[in-house]
Design a protein around this motif. Structure first.
Motif, PDB file in Angstrom:
ATOM      1  N   SER A 160       0.671  -0.986  11.770  1.00 31.99           N
ATOM      2  CA  SER A 160       1.175  -0.511  10.484  1.00 31.99           C
ATOM      3  C   SER A 160       0.133  -0.697   9.399  1.00 31.99           C
ATOM      4  O   SER A 160      -0.775  -1.529   9.507  1.00 31.99           O
ATOM      5  CB  SER A 160       2.453  -1.270  10.097  1.00 31.99           C
ATOM      6  OG  SER A 160       3.428  -1.170  11.098  1.00 31.99           O
ATOM      7  N   ASN A 162      -0.254  -0.044   4.802  1.00 30.68           N
ATOM      8  CA  ASN A 162       0.252   0.531   3.555  1.00 30.68           C
ATOM      9  C   ASN A 162      -0.857   0.558   2.522  1.00 30.68           C
ATOM     10  O   ASN A 162      -1.867  -0.139   2.645  1.00 30.68           O
ATOM     11  CB  ASN A 162       1.492  -0.211   3.040  1.00 30.68           C
ATOM     12  CG  ASN A 162       1.136  -1.525   2.362  1.00 30.68           C
ATOM     13  OD1 ASN A 162       0.038  -2.040   2.514  1.00 30.68           O
ATOM     14  ND2 ASN A 162       2.086  -2.089   1.638  1.00 30.68           N
ATOM     15  N   LYS A 163      -0.680   1.400   1.511  1.00 27.90           N
ATOM     16  CA  LYS A 163      -1.683   1.547   0.461  1.00 27.90           C
ATOM     17  C   LYS A 163      -0.975   1.749  -0.872  1.00 27.90           C
ATOM     18  O   LYS A 163      -0.132   2.640  -1.002  1.00 27.90           O
ATOM     19  CB  LYS A 163      -2.619   2.726   0.738  1.00 27.90           C
ATOM     20  CG  LYS A 163      -3.657   2.945  -0.365  1.00 27.90           C
ATOM     21  CD  LYS A 163      -4.592   4.064  -0.016  1.00 27.90           C
ATOM     22  CE  LYS A 163      -5.600   4.308  -1.146  1.00 27.90           C
ATOM     23  NZ  LYS A 163      -6.386   3.093  -1.446  1.00 27.90           N
ATOM     24  N   GLU A 164      -1.333   0.913  -1.834  1.00 28.33           N
ATOM     25  CA  GLU A 164      -0.772   1.042  -3.178  1.00 28.33           C
ATOM     26  C   GLU A 164      -1.702   1.896  -4.011  1.00 28.33           C
ATOM     27  O   GLU A 164      -2.916   1.671  -4.058  1.00 28.33           O
ATOM     28  CB  GLU A 164      -0.604  -0.333  -3.814  1.00 28.33           C
ATOM     29  CG  GLU A 164       0.119  -0.291  -5.144  1.00 28.33           C
ATOM     30  CD  GLU A 164       0.427  -1.671  -5.671  1.00 28.33           C
ATOM     31  OE1 GLU A 164       0.806  -1.780  -6.848  1.00 28.33           O
ATOM     32  OE2 GLU A 164       0.288  -2.634  -4.898  1.00 28.33           O
ATOM     33  N   GLU A 172       3.475   3.905  -3.680  1.00 34.72           N
ATOM     34  CA  GLU A 172       2.860   3.312  -2.511  1.00 34.72           C
ATOM     35  C   GLU A 172       3.132   4.193  -1.290  1.00 34.72           C
ATOM     36  O   GLU A 172       4.144   4.884  -1.222  1.00 34.72           O
ATOM     37  CB  GLU A 172       3.447   1.916  -2.286  1.00 34.72           C
ATOM     38  CG  GLU A 172       2.769   1.113  -1.198  1.00 34.72           C
ATOM     39  CD  GLU A 172       3.366  -0.282  -1.088  1.00 34.72           C
ATOM     40  OE1 GLU A 172       2.609  -1.248  -1.235  1.00 34.72           O
ATOM     41  OE2 GLU A 172       4.583  -0.371  -0.857  1.00 34.72           O
ATOM     42  N   GLN A 174       3.250   4.009   2.978  1.00 31.70           N
ATOM     43  CA  GLN A 174       3.289   3.148   4.149  1.00 31.70           C
ATOM     44  C   GLN A 174       3.368   4.007   5.410  1.00 31.70           C
ATOM     45  O   GLN A 174       3.985   5.073   5.405  1.00 31.70           O
ATOM     46  CB  GLN A 174       4.482   2.196   4.102  1.00 31.70           C
ATOM     47  CG  GLN A 174       4.359   1.130   3.033  1.00 31.70           C
ATOM     48  CD  GLN A 174       5.318  -0.017   3.274  1.00 31.70           C
ATOM     49  OE1 GLN A 174       5.876  -0.144   4.352  1.00 31.70           O
ATOM     50  NE2 GLN A 174       5.488  -0.848   2.267  1.00 31.70           N
ATOM     51  N   SER A 176       3.606   3.524   9.883  1.00 31.75           N
ATOM     52  CA  SER A 176       3.641   2.769  11.129  1.00 31.75           C
ATOM     53  C   SER A 176       3.424   3.758  12.267  1.00 31.75           C
ATOM     54  O   SER A 176       4.145   4.747  12.380  1.00 31.75           O
ATOM     55  CB  SER A 176       4.983   2.054  11.301  1.00 31.75           C
ATOM     56  OG  SER A 176       5.010   1.355  12.527  1.00 31.75           O
ATOM     57  N   CYS A 197       6.319   6.643   4.963  1.00 29.20           N
ATOM     58  CA  CYS A 197       7.105   6.539   3.738  1.00 29.20           C
ATOM     59  C   CYS A 197       6.161   6.803   2.566  1.00 29.20           C
ATOM     60  O   CYS A 197       5.197   6.062   2.362  1.00 29.20           O
ATOM     61  CB  CYS A 197       7.732   5.154   3.610  1.00 29.20           C
ATOM     62  SG  CYS A 197       8.484   4.871   1.996  1.00 29.20           S
ATOM     63  N   TYR A 316       1.525  -5.594   8.447  1.00 27.04           N
ATOM     64  CA  TYR A 316       2.803  -5.582   7.749  1.00 27.04           C
ATOM     65  C   TYR A 316       3.896  -5.636   8.801  1.00 27.04           C
ATOM     66  O   TYR A 316       4.419  -4.624   9.246  1.00 27.04           O
ATOM     67  CB  TYR A 316       2.940  -4.332   6.868  1.00 27.04           C
ATOM     68  CG  TYR A 316       1.925  -4.316   5.751  1.00 27.04           C
ATOM     69  CD1 TYR A 316       0.681  -3.712   5.955  1.00 27.04           C
ATOM     70  CD2 TYR A 316       2.168  -4.939   4.547  1.00 27.04           C
ATOM     71  CE1 TYR A 316      -0.273  -3.719   4.959  1.00 27.04           C
ATOM     72  CE2 TYR A 316       1.210  -4.954   3.544  1.00 27.04           C
ATOM     73  CZ  TYR A 316      -0.002  -4.333   3.759  1.00 27.04           C
ATOM     74  OH  TYR A 316      -0.944  -4.347   2.775  1.00 27.04           O
ATOM     75  N   PHE A 319       7.489  -3.930   8.667  1.00 30.46           N
ATOM     76  CA  PHE A 319       7.692  -2.484   8.721  1.00 30.46           C
ATOM     77  C   PHE A 319       8.086  -2.109  10.132  1.00 30.46           C
ATOM     78  O   PHE A 319       7.430  -2.484  11.084  1.00 30.46           O
ATOM     79  CB  PHE A 319       6.407  -1.756   8.317  1.00 30.46           C
ATOM     80  CG  PHE A 319       6.618  -0.292   8.046  1.00 30.46           C
ATOM     81  CD1 PHE A 319       6.237   0.647   8.973  1.00 30.46           C
ATOM     82  CD2 PHE A 319       7.206   0.126   6.867  1.00 30.46           C
ATOM     83  CE1 PHE A 319       6.422   1.987   8.736  1.00 30.46           C
ATOM     84  CE2 PHE A 319       7.388   1.470   6.627  1.00 30.46           C
ATOM     85  CZ  PHE A 319       7.000   2.405   7.555  1.00 30.46           C
ATOM     86  N   TYR A 396      14.384  -1.587   3.802  1.00 27.26           N
ATOM     87  CA  TYR A 396      13.031  -2.012   3.432  1.00 27.26           C
ATOM     88  C   TYR A 396      12.770  -1.519   2.027  1.00 27.26           C
ATOM     89  O   TYR A 396      13.105  -0.391   1.659  1.00 27.26           O
ATOM     90  CB  TYR A 396      11.981  -1.447   4.407  1.00 27.26           C
ATOM     91  CG  TYR A 396      12.205  -1.924   5.812  1.00 27.26           C
ATOM     92  CD1 TYR A 396      11.645  -3.120   6.241  1.00 27.26           C
ATOM     93  CD2 TYR A 396      13.011  -1.207   6.685  1.00 27.26           C
ATOM     94  CE1 TYR A 396      11.864  -3.566   7.524  1.00 27.26           C
ATOM     95  CE2 TYR A 396      13.239  -1.661   7.968  1.00 27.26           C
ATOM     96  CZ  TYR A 396      12.645  -2.833   8.388  1.00 27.26           C
ATOM     97  OH  TYR A 396      12.863  -3.278   9.655  1.00 27.26           O
ATOM     98  N   PHE A 398      10.075  -0.514  -0.909  1.00 29.74           N
ATOM     99  CA  PHE A 398       8.700  -0.068  -1.084  1.00 29.74           C
ATOM    100  C   PHE A 398       8.395  -0.149  -2.579  1.00 29.74           C
ATOM    101  O   PHE A 398       8.874   0.664  -3.374  1.00 29.74           O
ATOM    102  CB  PHE A 398       8.527   1.371  -0.603  1.00 29.74           C
ATOM    103  CG  PHE A 398       8.950   1.541   0.815  1.00 29.74           C
ATOM    104  CD1 PHE A 398       8.156   1.028   1.833  1.00 29.74           C
ATOM    105  CD2 PHE A 398      10.146   2.169   1.136  1.00 29.74           C
ATOM    106  CE1 PHE A 398       8.547   1.171   3.144  1.00 29.74           C
ATOM    107  CE2 PHE A 398      10.526   2.311   2.444  1.00 29.74           C
ATOM    108  CZ  PHE A 398       9.722   1.796   3.448  1.00 29.74           C
TER     109      PHE A 398
END
Length: 401
Positions: A160, A162-164, A172, A174, A176, A197, A316, A319, A396, A398
């Protein structure tokens, strides 16, 4: 002019593919014709395996060359033993049956690349006093029996990321991703799934690729080449709480096998799943893949996802791993694969002057029985859990900037 004519070397493997592996015999016939009675020092045959790499960096006065060489084995057998007074061979056609055995060991498969190669050679030579030797070489196709991490080849691997978003973007992203195999063979098809997501203001596109990375080493110096063998681009995804993207990836039929057991040369494969985001660094997950000659892998009972965060990818663990759609479930439910039948060796027939002895010394002969791999019992693989009807998956959150 040399009195030696029609110098020919014929050999065969014990399997239908025409390849050789550790411990296999190389059985064949060496033939030549003499125009007149000729005195020779010796006639011998040898098999050897070796690797060589070479590359240059820079230019002009700053150009530097790097090279390395490794020999895996050398086996030699005299067909006409050397004598001080020489050996007189009569005019006419001469046939020598031979059998050389490749030593057992951890040897890499044959390979040819941009900066190096791994070569296995069969060489015949006739030596005469005060004359250049008559030599004939033929390459043999060697396939290693040693491959890493194939004991759980049928197990999925997941990761998994994610990136902000920053700057002028909010939210953000995300993802997986899961690949249904850890190892495969040329021609096999893999299933790749990505749960995405996108709570940002950016539009994204999922991408899937298969890369082959070859590394050449000479001492402490290395150079590498990367080749993309497959690439697929998915549909654009806007803001969404969850979207699933999938890909069917077929390993090229001419793909080189994974090389891991050579000090100066290696070939590795990676599957990349990443999100193309304009004006931003693309988040990605990377899965190693082992490409082997055989697809009869052992399945695993307990699915252990590939650890998140490998190759510098953030982890993560909260996730959820993607759920395989029922109609695309990549895991077989059969009990396994039958052991292959032994191939039968056909006798070499030729009118020869020198018959191979029945009880020859080591390296002079070997059993002509075909290699029969042991039967492997395969247990049914576990199926990733599915959500029951009416059951809600865990929630979840985000965060958005």
């Amino acid at each position: 002019m040399s009195p030696i004519q029609d110098f020919a070397l014929v050999y065969e493997a014990l399997n239908n593919s025409g390849t050789f592996s550790e411990g296999d015999p190389i059985i064949g016939t060496l033939t030549f014709k003499l125009k007149k009675d000729t005195k020779v020092k010796n006639v011998f045959l040898k098999a050897k395996g070796e690797a060589h790499v070479h590359w240059t960096e820079g230019s002009g006065d700053n150009e530097r060359s790097y090279s390395a060489h490794t020999r895996f084995f050398k086996v030699k057998e005299y067909l006409v033993a050397e004598k001080d007074e020489g050996n007189k061979l009569h005019q006419g056609v001469h046939h020598f049956n031979f059998s050389l055995t490749i030593p057992k060991g951890d040897f890499p498969s044959s390979f040819k690349g941009h900066h190096g190669h791994i070569v296995y050679m069969l060489e015949a030579k006739i030596s005469r006093s005060w004359r250049m030797p008559t030599t004939l070489q033929k390459q043999i196709n060697f396939v290693s029996k040693s491959f890493p991490h194939t004991d759980q080849a049928m197990c999925p691997q997941s990761s998994s990321v994610n990136k902000e978003m920053g700057g002028f973007s909010k939210g953000e992203v995300q993802m997986s991703a899961t690949v249904n195999r850890k190892a495969c063979s040329p021609g096999d098809t893999l299933s790749i799934f990505a749960q995405i997501c996108n709570s940002s203001s950016k539009k994204i596109r999922p991408k899937f690729s298969l890369e082959q990375r070859t590394v050449y080493r000479a001492g402490t110096s290395t150079t590498s080449t990367v080749q993309t063998l497959f690439k697929m681009v998915g549909d654009t995804i806007g803001q969404t709480p969850e979207e699933t993207a999938s890909c069917k990836l077929t390993i090229p039929i001419d793909a080189i096998y994974t090389l891991h057991n050579c000090d100066i040369l290696s070939v590795e494969y990676y599957i990349k799943v990443y999100l193309d985001i304009k004006f931003a660094i693309d988040p990605e997950v990377v899965f190693p893949l082992v490409v082997t000659p055989s697809s009869s892998f052992v399945s695993c009972e307990d699915v252990q996802p590939f650890p998140a965060g490998a190759f510098g990818v953030p982890s993560y663990s909260d996730f959820p791993a993607p759920v395989f759609p029922v109609e695309l479930n990549p895991l077989p439910t059969g009990s396994g694969y039958p052991a292959p039948d032994a191939t039968q060796l056909e006798n070499i027939t030729s009118g020869n002057n020198y018959q191979w002895p029945q009880n020859a010394p080591p390296y002079g002969a070997s059993s002509h029985a075909a290699f029969v791999p042991p039967s492997v019992q395969h247990s049914a693989p576990a199926i990733p859990p599915q959500y029951q009807q009416g059951e809600q998956p865990p929630s979840y959150t985000f965060p958005c900037a």
